[in-house]
Design a protein around this motif. Structure first.
Motif, PDB file in Angstrom:
ATOM      1  N   THR A  45       0.236  -1.088  -0.630  1.00  0.00           N
ATOM      2  CA  THR A  45       0.066   0.308  -0.005  1.00  0.00           C
ATOM      3  C   THR A  45       0.972   1.562   0.130  1.00  0.00           C
ATOM      4  O   THR A  45       0.625   2.646  -0.954  1.00  0.00           O
ATOM      5  CB  THR A  45      -1.038   0.426   1.216  1.00  0.00           C
ATOM      6  OG1 THR A  45      -2.102  -1.180   1.124  1.00  0.00           O
ATOM      7  CG2 THR A  45      -1.267   1.056   0.890  1.00  0.00           C
ATOM      8  N   GLN A  90      -7.556   0.210  -0.685  1.00  0.00           N
ATOM      9  CA  GLN A  90      -8.047  -0.780  -0.200  1.00  0.00           C
ATOM     10  C   GLN A  90      -8.941  -1.132   0.386  1.00  0.00           C
ATOM     11  O   GLN A  90     -10.081  -2.470   0.901  1.00  0.00           O
ATOM     12  CB  GLN A  90      -6.570  -0.924   0.507  1.00  0.00           C
ATOM     13  CG  GLN A  90      -6.869  -2.689   1.434  1.00  0.00           C
ATOM     14  CD  GLN A  90      -5.442  -3.521   2.025  1.00  0.00           C
ATOM     15  OE1 GLN A  90      -4.013  -2.422   1.952  1.00  0.00           O
ATOM     16  NE2 GLN A  90      -5.010  -4.531   2.304  1.00  0.00           N
ATOM     17  N   ASP A 167      -5.231  -1.884  -5.385  1.00  0.00           N
ATOM     18  CA  ASP A 167      -5.048  -2.043  -4.283  1.00  0.00           C
ATOM     19  C   ASP A 167      -5.959  -3.048  -3.512  1.00  0.00           C
ATOM     20  O   ASP A 167      -6.910  -2.903  -2.484  1.00  0.00           O
ATOM     21  CB  ASP A 167      -4.729  -0.936  -3.107  1.00  0.00           C
ATOM     22  CG  ASP A 167      -3.801  -1.297  -1.617  1.00  0.00           C
ATOM     23  OD1 ASP A 167      -3.334  -0.126  -0.914  1.00  0.00           O
ATOM     24  OD2 ASP A 167      -3.881  -2.673  -1.989  1.00  0.00           O
ATOM     25  N   GLU A 168      -5.465  -4.403  -4.150  1.00  0.00           N
ATOM     26  CA  GLU A 168      -6.115  -5.792  -3.402  1.00  0.00           C
ATOM     27  C   GLU A 168      -7.570  -5.789  -4.321  1.00  0.00           C
ATOM     28  O   GLU A 168      -8.655  -5.778  -3.369  1.00  0.00           O
ATOM     29  CB  GLU A 168      -5.840  -6.383  -1.706  1.00  0.00           C
ATOM     30  CG  GLU A 168      -4.811  -6.543  -1.718  1.00  0.00           C
ATOM     31  CD  GLU A 168      -3.910  -6.509  -0.160  1.00  0.00           C
ATOM     32  OE1 GLU A 168      -5.557  -7.982   0.539  1.00  0.00           O
ATOM     33  OE2 GLU A 168      -3.492  -6.755   0.457  1.00  0.00           O
TER      34      GLU A 168
ATOM     35  N   GLY B 145      -3.754  -3.479   5.327  1.00  0.00           N
ATOM     36  CA  GLY B 145      -4.829  -3.111   5.648  1.00  0.00           C
ATOM     37  C   GLY B 145      -5.131  -4.609   6.492  1.00  0.00           C
ATOM     38  O   GLY B 145      -6.076  -5.684   7.006  1.00  0.00           O
TER      39      GLY B 145
HETATM   40 MG   LIG Z   1      -2.047  -3.251   2.141  1.00  0.00          MG
END
Ligand SMILES: [Mg+2]
Ligand SMILES: Nc1ncnc2c1ncn2[C@@H]1O[C@H](COP(=O)(O)OP(=O)(O)OP(=O)(O)O)[C@@H](O)[C@H]1O
Ligand SMILES: Nc1ncnc2c1ncn2[C@@H]1O[C@H](COP(=O)(O)OP(=O)(O)OP(=O)(O)O)[C@@H](O)[C@H]1O
Ligand SMILES: [Mg+2]
Lengths: 229, 229
Positions: A45, A90, A167-168, B145
């Motif tokens: 991130t 995210q 992000d993911e 996260g």
């Molecule tokens: Mg992250």
């Protein structure tokens, strides 16, 4: 389109310095379908935030689409982001007071000077592509986790930016939906030359990447040209 | 330990009714390591919220640990949750003004009448188990996260509740960390008889489940005793 030269990002925690990124050097070519992988807490991130001009390095240089992002002021980086970048956060970061449609439309209003008449076709097309067309009137609070994620993806793509940072982006999606999203991204890259840089823990998505960078404890431990002097 | 009898959950959207859950009947045995799977938007979070007494069905009966949750008042369900349940939310729901340590300690303070002297060993043990011991003093805003997700997991487990509900608990975790979390949950089930019910999109976690329920568009389409009259 992205260059990191000896980039570090450090947080001061009392007397200790936490290196979220530790002397990372890498380059990403325009149009490369790129994955950033690594354990939880390894710096993915942080890296995406630097590329996305949402943060500045503590050391080293970050260059995006030819612009050095270190010296950019707040106004300048906001304008640069609006014109050049799309970001899937995210935690999605949708605006709770706007509907699904309005959230996806937002980048078109903000900076891109797209004529109002062209908004609806662009928003509708992207909503259909992420399977959210029939939910256009809902508010984020009325959506499932994966539905919010798809709206966030739609918002990042609607303005057809040169560079998309995700992000993911499939963390809360089932296999079939995740596959559709990756197909959509590859299609955009093939059609418009969009560069995609995404972090992921999903092995099915890692398989789809053309270039992969591995992070661990803030250090780049594998990737093109790493350790291949 | 969980019983759904013809349960429906409906949201009114203007003139249309959205059935988030559609006549679902199922039962979960004490100690069963149970997965809820299905496409994004299929009703997993809705089902977990009903089991967790955070919501009431529009139709049908939900019974948890022998208690009918439909008629429960707000105070009564809050007390029941505190004593019996642990919940890992899809968006973590950590308290931003508390540290990692304080967030995990919270359930022990609230309802369980655990002597103050026993807090530290319990919190430390669970922080170590999710790999967050060295981050105990940080605030949620300073976490990645996956680190937030692990704190949320720790908080759900610290009071050793009879029933743990986890909404996509490994969505933001790499493979190795996800595996450790599942091992931890299975260990708690073996040692204390804890029942785990989790939703997931991760095939590696689905493999670990002993019982699996499949949802699609709010309907139960597969699971023990479904379609096996
Ligand atoms: Mg992250
Ligand atoms: N407050 C609400 N108003 C209207 N519709 C809602 C509301 N809350 C949830 N829904 C709808 O109910 C359906 C089920 O939602 P739910 O959150 O249970 O899905 P899910 O299986 O958890 O999905 P995901 O895997 O994406 O998290 C979705 O279509 C969602 O949009
Ligand atoms: N504001 C902050 N203060 C202190 N430490 C921070 C801060 N923000 C991030 N960190 C730390 O920097 C490290 C990298 O964080 P980052 O969010 O980039 O990880 P990540 O690879 O995205 O992890 P995940 O897969 O869990 O999302 C983590 O150890 C995190 O705790
Ligand atoms: Mg959900």
């Amino acid at each position: 389109i992205v260059l990191f030269e000896n980039v570090s990002k450090t947080y001061r925690m009392g007397e200790v310095d936490v290196a979220a990124l530790d002397h990372v050097s890498l380059s990403i070519s325009q149009g490369a379908f790129t994955a950033l992988v690594g354990p939880s807490g390894s710096g993915k991130t942080t890296a995406l935030n630097l590329i996305g001009c949402l943060d500045r390095p503590s050391q080293g240089e970050v260059t995006v689409a030819g612009r050095a992002i270190g010296p950019m002021g707040r106004r300048e980086s906001a304008e640069f982001r609006g014109k050049t970048l799309g970001f899937v956060f995210q935690d999605f970061n949708l605006l709770p007071v706007l509907t699904v449609y309005e959230n996806v439309e937002y980048p078109l209003l903000m900076i891109r000077d797209v004529p109002k008449g062209e908004h609806k076709p662009a928003v509708d097309r992207v909503l259909a592509a992420v399977g959210m067309a029939d939910q256009a009137g809902k508010y984020p609070a009325q959506l499932s986790g994966g539905q919010k994620q798809r709206v966030a993806i739609g918002r990042a793509l609607v303005g057809k930016p040169a560079l998309v940072l995700a992000d993911e982006p499939t963390a809360n999606l089932d296999g079939a939906t995740a596959h559709k999203v990756v197909e959509l991204m590859k299609q955009m890259r093939d059609e418009f030359g969009t560069t995609f840089v995404f972090s992921t823990h999903d092995p099915r998505i890692m398989d789809q990447a053309e270039v992969t960078f591995h992070l661990e404890d803030g250090r780049l431990i594998d990737g093109p040209a790493v350790g291949k002097e």
